[in-house]
Enzyme design. Structure first.
Site, PDB file in Angstrom:
ATOM      1  N   HIS A  12     -15.676  -0.770  -5.714  1.00 14.66           N
ATOM      2  CA  HIS A  12     -15.748  -0.586  -4.262  1.00 14.66           C
ATOM      3  C   HIS A  12     -15.495  -1.887  -3.499  1.00 14.66           C
ATOM      4  CE1 HIS A  12     -16.961   0.620  -0.283  1.00 14.66           C
ATOM      5  NE2 HIS A  12     -18.003  -0.199  -0.310  1.00 14.66           N
ATOM      6  N   HIS A  66     -19.779  -8.026   0.261  1.00 13.32           N
ATOM      7  CA  HIS A  66     -20.432  -7.365   1.400  1.00 13.32           C
ATOM      8  C   HIS A  66     -21.610  -6.484   1.010  1.00 13.32           C
ATOM      9  CE1 HIS A  66     -17.952  -3.824   0.317  1.00 13.32           C
ATOM     10  NE2 HIS A  66     -18.828  -3.125   1.017  1.00 13.32           N
ATOM     11  N   GLU A 118     -27.337  -6.052   0.042  1.00 13.17           N
ATOM     12  CA  GLU A 118     -27.894  -4.712   0.257  1.00 13.17           C
ATOM     13  C   GLU A 118     -28.249  -4.021  -1.057  1.00 13.17           C
ATOM     14  OE1 GLU A 118     -26.280  -0.552   2.201  1.00 13.17           O
ATOM     15  OE2 GLU A 118     -25.528  -2.458   2.972  1.00 13.17           O
ATOM     16  N   ASP A 119     -27.419  -4.197  -2.092  1.00 11.24           N
ATOM     17  CA  ASP A 119     -27.566  -3.404  -3.310  1.00 11.24           C
ATOM     18  C   ASP A 119     -27.962  -4.194  -4.549  1.00 11.24           C
ATOM     19  OD1 ASP A 119     -26.890  -1.043  -1.993  1.00 11.24           O
ATOM     20  OD2 ASP A 119     -24.758  -1.404  -2.246  1.00 11.24           O
ATOM     21  N   ASP A 153     -14.699  -1.138   4.646  1.00  4.16           N
ATOM     22  CA  ASP A 153     -15.726  -0.526   3.789  1.00  4.16           C
ATOM     23  C   ASP A 153     -15.792   0.978   4.038  1.00  4.16           C
ATOM     24  OD1 ASP A 153     -18.328  -0.446   2.214  1.00  4.16           O
ATOM     25  OD2 ASP A 153     -19.067   0.096   4.200  1.00  4.16           O
ATOM     26  N   ASP A 197       3.880  16.098  21.968  1.00  2.00           N
ATOM     27  CA  ASP A 197       4.238  14.941  21.146  1.00  2.00           C
ATOM     28  C   ASP A 197       4.096  15.221  19.660  1.00  2.00           C
ATOM     29  OD1 ASP A 197       1.521  15.156  21.304  1.00  2.00           O
ATOM     30  OD2 ASP A 197       1.134  13.018  21.506  1.00  2.00           O
TER      31      ASP A 197
END
Length: 766
Positions: free
Chosen positions: A86, A110, A114-115, A177, A296
């Site tokens: 990821h 990133h 958090e993980d 992300d 369009d």
């Protein structure tokens, strides 16, 4: 029935290519379609960065990759792939966007904070301040306990926007992300798919649009569309397949014609063609109802060298084909707020209508990549350009406004309004352009000039004529505002103002002054009650009032008086607390929590029953309250709801999507958290009346098919009316009894599948 896999959305962006639009299967734009190993993908990342930014340092990227491999070791995604795929895919998206090595390193890291057990301080020590700041801005607030998911979502977005003000790479990484998450959404549970896709449509795709990132926005919208409305997705895909071959053939002919004419006139330009994206088609179908009326659907784009050439091509186009009145727009002279520039016109060639967009190479780059284009030719720490500063001005305004918003849902609603505005261009008497949302009023105009001008507005002239303040402004209107010292905003203004700035300033003023008035009323109520029981308030010290306020969980005597003024507490009850052991008859206790006050949550939960009991609502912190569903929105079980304490009627429960909620909830003290309680037995399940309006063809047997489907869904029909529509079809209104939102959604989806049914809409009022 055609489908598009989530790794290959059809027409992923509103961008066009020199070849006709095709439903090609391509995992990621700009990279080989073949399956690569993790090591090969990382090598591909380095090659892409080297090709796009030869001077960038690759060492920080290699170091971030090794760090990510180490700390995500053993973690697996829902798809079964190693988790590290990821952040690597996010980095590849950033590399395709030509972002700098600092941003790509942050993209690889990133999710580390958090993980994993990694801290922001560790990131700072190993990778420096910039990378640490970006990673911290992207990291969600998962460690903090929130009352509900909406509060958490609001705070995460608020945190991201705050970080974005100082470094826009925060939001670019967040968008990358989200893009990879949408590409792999098929591996999650259906309920999570819908929730994430809905958030993408509400927040992230509009955010990409506001930053001018048209290509990314298009891909996010098409992925989200597939999960939020699968029936419409399949329908639009099927309808588009029917006209695709003919449309591509026609566009090829138009491109060839135009290229020959450009060559004859000595204009250097390239011509591209495209068929409109699925989600954009659905948006147009919601207005027109038929694919033939999407002007369009087919489009060509002419990309020139200079602005002068743009206008030369514009004239040439109109000499070749007949322009459609009202479809000409000049966004070069008057750019959109996200700095989008282009000339638009719709022309007709026999039976075919098609849109033409004309822009320079620089305009095209900005339209496709938006604020991300800033990093293409500059180093990562280069100062932000003037255009990017303009593009970010709305973020800074929003950050200022959010300080006045205590309610997370109000913040999200304001954000959604401000992210995706349709613009109207107005002028001051001196010729300054003021860009406002569509249907904005002179009050919106006044607040865009200055807050005090807005507060003291008494009247307005539009194009030299006096008009009511609720007048809807149109493109080209010249607006003059009249003010008067001492004049104050009216609550009624909230019913017609459209801009976030105006609404927030009005709400803030009303909240402050409403509280002042409530304090005054509360004091008078207490004095009157004291006289009634012959109690002298002069006999109490300030400490007594502070003590009673503390018992209610309030900050001090002013908050206590405001609670009395708003009708939250009775004066007799407060007197009982001021004078413990008195002989006054005590009223039933109301819990000490004041709705809307920080930290004012009670452990006591009272179920309020009415009807058979299935409509019971759990009202936190309050006993003996009359609770009723608001008739303006008629909420049903399963919908997100919010309570509003009315004067003398109890608690009105509204759906959070109700248009009236924004006008009602500016008084934070009168808001109360409510939730649906669970039926204790299957026999307790009660039904709710819901009105459905069905737009359909007028053919024999259609009504029989629709009623059969409603009956098959175990639903009773309370009322039915039908009439002929203006286009020769029919409009059928059903009032049906449904159990909850899930039951209603299934019924709506089943009705949409009926041959001849064009649209099924829920009408809030029954």
């Amino acid at each position: 029935m055609s489908t598009v896999r989530p790794d290959a959305p059809e027409a992923a962006a509103d961008s066009v290519s020199a070849e006709p639009a095709k439903r090609a299967v391509r995992p990621h734009v700009g990279r080989p379609a073949k399956t690569l190993t993790i090591e090969q993908k990382f090598e591909q990342l380095l090659k892409t960065v080297t090709a796009n930014r030869p001077a960038d340092d690759l060492d920080i990227i290699r170091k971030a990759w090794e760090f990510s491999l180490e700390h995500h070791a053993g973690q697996v995604r829902a798809s079964g792939e190693p988790y590290v795929t990821h952040p690597l895919e996010v980095a590849l998206v950033l590399a395709d966007m030509k972002m700098d090595s600092t941003a790509i390193a942050a993209g690889l890291l990133h999710d580390a904070v958090e993980d994993t057990s990694v801290t922001t301080d560790e990131i700072y020590e190993k990778f420096g301040e910039q990378v640490a700041h970006i990673v911290e801005g992207v990291t969600k607030l998962d460690k903090i306990q929130f009352a509900n998911r909406e509060d958490q979502q609001a705070e995460n977005i608020r945190k991201m926007l705050l970080a974005m003000v100082s470094d826009v790479r925060v939001v670019i990484i967040k968008l990358a992300d989200r893009l990879h998450n949408m590409r792999t959404l098929e591996h999650l549970r259906p309920d999570r798919q819908v929730a994430i896709a809905r958030e993408t449509l509400d927040i992230y795709a509009p955010l990409a649009h506001r930053l001018g990132m048209g290509k990314l926005r298009g891909e996010l919208e098409d992925y989200a569309f597939r999960y939020t409305d699968p029936v419409s997705y399949e329908h639009v895909s099927s309808e588009l397949d029917k006209v695709r071959a003919e449309g591509e053939k026609f566009l090829n002919h138009v491109v060839k014609q135009l290229e020959e004419r450009l060559q004859q006139h000595g204009i250097t330009a390239r011509v591209e063609s495209r068929i409109k994206r699925l989600y954009s088609i659905q948006q147009k179908l919601a207005e027109s109802g038929q694919l033939e009326q999407v002007y369009d659907l087919l489009a060509i784009r002419v990309i020139t060298q200079t602005v002068q050439d743009c206008y030369a091509v514009f004239g040439l186009i109109h000499s070749m084909w007949q322009p459609v009145p009202g479809r000409i727009k000049d966004f070069i002279a008057m750019p959109r707020p996200n700095m989008y520039q282009s000339l638009h016109t719709t022309v007709i060639d026999g039976i075919h209508q098609f849109e033409v967009q004309i822009r320079t190479e620089e305009m095209h780059r900005v339209a496709e990549e938006g604020i991300a284009a800033h990093w293409k030719y500059k180093s990562g720490d280069a100062p932000v350009s003037a255009k990017d500063e303009q593009r970010l001005a709305w973020v800074r305004q929003l950050v200022d406004w959010q300080r006045e918003m205590t309610d997370p849902n109000e913040f999200l609603s304001t954000l959604k309004i401000d992210l995706y505005p349709e613009e109207v261009y107005t002028f001051t008497p001196k010729g300054k352009v003021v860009v406002l949302p569509t249907d904005a009023s002179p009050v919106d105009f006044a607040y865009s000039i200055h807050t005090e001008v807005g507060h003291t507005t008494t009247g307005a002239k539009v194009n030299g004529r006096m008009v009511p303040l609720r007048t809807k402004l149109k493109n080209g209107d010249i607006v003059e505002i009249f003010t008067q010292a001492g004049h104050t905003p009216s609550r009624d203004w909230l019913s017609f103002t459209k801009s976030s700035r105006a609404r927030n300033k009005i709400k803030h003023w009303l909240t402050e002054h409403q509280r002042e008035r409530a304090v005054e009323i509360g004091r008078k109520l207490l004095e009157r009650e004291a006289r009634k029981y012959k109690v002298s308030l002069n006999g109490f010290e300030d400490e007594d009032f502070i003590r009673v306020a503390g018992e209610y969980g309030l900050g001090g005597p002013p908050e206590l008086m405001a609670g009395l003024g708003f009708g939250k507490y009775s004066a007799r009850q407060v007197l009982n607390k001021l004078q413990p052991g008195s002989t006054m008859a005590a009223e039933p206790e109301v819990d000490a929590a004041l709705p809307g006050a920080p930290g004012a949550m009670s452990d006591a939960v009272k179920k309020i029953y009415f009807g058979k009991g299935s409509e019971s609502l759990q009202v936190e912190g309050h006993d003996d309250l009359l609770v009723y569903r608001a008739r303006c929105c008629n909420p049903i079980r399963g919908e997100a709801i919010v309570g509003y304490v009315t004067r003398g009627k109890g608690v009105a429960v509204h759906a959070r999507s109700c248009p009236n909620v924004q006008n009602l909830l500016y008084e934070a003290d009168r808001r109360i958290q409510v939730e649906w309680s669970q039926p204790e037995a299957a026999a307790d399940v009660t039904t709710y009346p819901v009105r459905l309006t069905i737009l359909c063809d007028d053919r024999p047997g259609l009504l029989k098919e629709m009623t059969a489907i409603i009956a098959a869904d175990n639903t009773n029909i309370r009322n039915m009316e039908s009439k002929e529509s203006d286009d020769g079809g029919a409009i059928v209104d059903f009032v049906v009894l449904t159990q909850d939102v899930r039951h209603l959604n299934k019924m709506v989806m089943d009705l949409r599948r009926v041959n001849g049914v064009r649209e099924v809409q829920r009408v809030q009022k029954v």
